[in-house]
Every structure is written in structure tokens, then in C-alpha cells.
Design a protein around this motif. Structure first.
Motif, PDB file in Angstrom:
ATOM      1  N   ALA A   1       0.836  -1.205   0.000  1.00  0.00           N
ATOM      2  CA  ALA A   1       0.000   0.000   0.000  1.00  0.00           C
ATOM      3  C   ALA A   1       0.871   1.255   0.000  1.00  0.00           C
ATOM      4  N   LEU A   2       1.920   1.273   0.811  1.00  0.00           N
ATOM      5  CA  LEU A   2       2.806   2.441   0.860  1.00  0.00           C
ATOM      6  C   LEU A   2       3.508   2.644  -0.478  1.00  0.00           C
ATOM      7  N   ARG A   3       3.913   1.561  -1.136  1.00  0.00           N
ATOM      8  CA  ARG A   3       4.570   1.672  -2.441  1.00  0.00           C
ATOM      9  C   ARG A   3       3.678   2.322  -3.487  1.00  0.00           C
ATOM     10  N   THR A   4       2.364   2.106  -3.375  1.00  0.00           N
ATOM     11  CA  THR A   4       1.431   2.689  -4.350  1.00  0.00           C
ATOM     12  C   THR A   4       0.949   4.076  -3.944  1.00  0.00           C
ATOM     13  N   GLY A   5       1.524   4.611  -2.859  1.00  0.00           N
ATOM     14  CA  GLY A   5       1.181   5.970  -2.453  1.00  0.00           C
ATOM     15  C   GLY A   5       0.021   6.060  -1.482  1.00  0.00           C
ATOM     16  N   GLN A   6      -0.500   4.933  -1.027  1.00  0.00           N
ATOM     17  CA  GLN A   6      -1.597   4.953  -0.079  1.00  0.00           C
ATOM     18  C   GLN A   6      -1.050   5.137   1.334  1.00  0.00           C
ATOM     19  N   THR A   7      -1.896   5.629   2.225  1.00  0.00           N
ATOM     20  CA  THR A   7      -1.538   5.672   3.632  1.00  0.00           C
ATOM     21  C   THR A   7      -2.106   4.422   4.295  1.00  0.00           C
ATOM     22  N   VAL A   8      -1.509   4.026   5.402  1.00  0.00           N
ATOM     23  CA  VAL A   8      -1.967   2.843   6.128  1.00  0.00           C
ATOM     24  C   VAL A   8      -2.313   3.279   7.540  1.00  0.00           C
ATOM     25  N   GLY A   9      -3.591   3.189   7.879  1.00  0.00           N
ATOM     26  CA  GLY A   9      -4.051   3.569   9.204  1.00  0.00           C
ATOM     27  C   GLY A   9      -4.355   2.341  10.038  1.00  0.00           C
ATOM     28  N   LEU A  10      -3.806   2.301  11.227  1.00  0.00           N
ATOM     29  CA  LEU A  10      -4.064   1.206  12.161  1.00  0.00           C
ATOM     30  C   LEU A  10      -4.754   1.800  13.383  1.00  0.00           C
ATOM     31  N   PRO A  11      -6.014   1.430  13.613  1.00  0.00           N
ATOM     32  CA  PRO A  11      -6.767   2.010  14.725  1.00  0.00           C
ATOM     33  C   PRO A  11      -6.029   1.859  16.050  1.00  0.00           C
ATOM     34  N   ASN A  12      -6.067   2.911  16.834  1.00  0.00           N
ATOM     35  CA  ASN A  12      -5.424   2.969  18.152  1.00  0.00           C
ATOM     36  C   ASN A  12      -3.914   2.840  18.103  1.00  0.00           C
ATOM     37  N   LEU A  13      -3.317   2.942  16.905  1.00  0.00           N
ATOM     38  CA  LEU A  13      -1.864   2.902  16.781  1.00  0.00           C
ATOM     39  C   LEU A  13      -1.385   4.159  16.071  1.00  0.00           C
ATOM     40  N   GLY A  14      -1.787   4.323  14.811  1.00  0.00           N
ATOM     41  CA  GLY A  14      -1.394   5.507  14.064  1.00  0.00           C
ATOM     42  C   GLY A  14      -1.487   5.280  12.574  1.00  0.00           C
ATOM     43  N   THR A  15      -0.876   6.198  11.819  1.00  0.00           N
ATOM     44  CA  THR A  15      -0.945   6.168  10.363  1.00  0.00           C
ATOM     45  C   THR A  15       0.443   6.259   9.767  1.00  0.00           C
ATOM     46  N   PHE A  16       0.739   5.332   8.845  1.00  0.00           N
ATOM     47  CA  PHE A  16       1.978   5.346   8.083  1.00  0.00           C
ATOM     48  C   PHE A  16       1.712   6.019   6.754  1.00  0.00           C
ATOM     49  N   SER A  17       2.651   6.835   6.287  1.00  0.00           N
ATOM     50  CA  SER A  17       2.531   7.461   4.973  1.00  0.00           C
ATOM     51  C   SER A  17       3.936   7.683   4.411  1.00  0.00           C
ATOM     52  N   ILE A  18       3.992   7.962   3.123  1.00  0.00           N
ATOM     53  CA  ILE A  18       5.253   8.250   2.449  1.00  0.00           C
ATOM     54  C   ILE A  18       5.296   9.747   2.160  1.00  0.00           C
ATOM     55  N   SER A  19       6.423  10.365   2.420  1.00  0.00           N
ATOM     56  CA  SER A  19       6.585  11.769   2.046  1.00  0.00           C
ATOM     57  C   SER A  19       7.867  11.905   1.235  1.00  0.00           C
ATOM     58  N   ARG A  20       7.861  12.863   0.372  1.00  0.00           N
ATOM     59  CA  ARG A  20       9.031  13.122  -0.473  1.00  0.00           C
ATOM     60  C   ARG A  20       9.959  14.102   0.238  1.00  0.00           C
ATOM     61  N   THR A  21      11.261  13.878   0.066  1.00  0.00           N
ATOM     62  CA  THR A  21      12.239  14.813   0.611  1.00  0.00           C
ATOM     63  C   THR A  21      12.895  15.548  -0.552  1.00  0.00           C
ATOM     64  N   ALA A  22      13.203  16.798  -0.351  1.00  0.00           N
ATOM     65  CA  ALA A  22      13.823  17.609  -1.390  1.00  0.00           C
ATOM     66  C   ALA A  22      15.329  17.354  -1.434  1.00  0.00           C
ATOM     67  N   GLU A  23      15.914  17.611  -2.586  1.00  0.00           N
ATOM     68  CA  GLU A  23      17.381  17.563  -2.697  1.00  0.00           C
ATOM     69  C   GLU A  23      17.939  18.634  -1.775  1.00  0.00           C
ATOM     70  N   ARG A  24      19.043  18.330  -1.107  1.00  0.00           N
ATOM     71  CA  ARG A  24      19.614  19.302  -0.177  1.00  0.00           C
ATOM     72  C   ARG A  24      21.120  19.127  -0.088  1.00  0.00           C
ATOM     73  N   GLN A  25      21.762  20.124   0.489  1.00  0.00           N
ATOM     74  CA  GLN A  25      23.209  20.104   0.666  1.00  0.00           C
ATOM     75  C   GLN A  25      23.537  19.532   2.037  1.00  0.00           C
TER      76      GLN A  25
END
Length: 94
Positions: A40-64
Motif C-alpha cells: 500500500a505504501l509503495r502505491t502511495g496509499q496511507t496505512v491507518g491502524l486504529p489505536n496505533l497511528g498512520t503510516f505514509s510516504i513523504s518526499r524529501t527535497a534535494e539538499r546540501q
């Protein structure tokens, strides 16, 4: 504070005790659940687990950055990271 890790085998053993599944079946359930979450995370979906939390993917910018152990400047490429947002229910229990 106890910093011991609950590994897959221990998790499967605890699931087995609570559900009546064999340890092998419980281990298969843990493997299937983590596989589905990763998919699910690979396809861009978030994964919510009740009473635990939510996993998601975020993009990071190029940086020095600086190469560890030296003063060389390097460019750290853009990428992705897994984020976890704790549920308020779990936060209240901790």
C-alpha cells in the motif's frame, strides 16, 4: 525505560497465545500484514491502524550536506521517507 525490541517471532508467539492460531499461522499473518502495508505504501496509499497511528510516504527535497568525517560538501538527492503519525488514543495510553 525498557528498550527491548519485540521481534516478529515474539509478536507471532503473542498472537498465537491470544487467538489459538499456531505459531506458524500467526507468523504467516504477521508476514501477510506487513507485506500488504508495504504494498500500500509503495502505491502511495496511507496505512491507518486504529489505536496505533498512520503510516505514509513523504518526499524529501534535494539538499546540501557534509560528508561525515570530512568537510566535503555533498548533494543529498531527493528521496522518500516513511512517516508515522501516532494516534491520539495511543498517545493518551503512553
Amino acid at each position: 525505560m525498557n528498550k527491548q525490541k519485540v521481534a516478529k517471532a515474539e509478536l507471532a508467539a503473542r498472537i498465537s497465545e491470544r487467538t489459538g492460531l499456531t505459531r506458524k499461522q500467526a507468523s504467516d499473518v504477521v508476514s501477510a500484514a506487513t507485506g500488504l502495508m508495504i504494498g500500500a505504501l509503495r502505491t502511495g496509499q496511507t496505512v491507518g491502524l486504529p489505536n496505533l497511528g498512520t503510516f505514509s510516504i513523504s518526499r524529501t527535497a534535494e539538499r546540501q550536506g557534509v560528508r561525515p568525517g570530512t568537510t566535503d560538501r555533498i548533494t543529498i538527492p531527493a528521496g522518500k521517507k516513511v512517516r508515522f503519525k501516532i494516534s491520539t488514543g495511543l498517545k493518551d495510553k503512553l
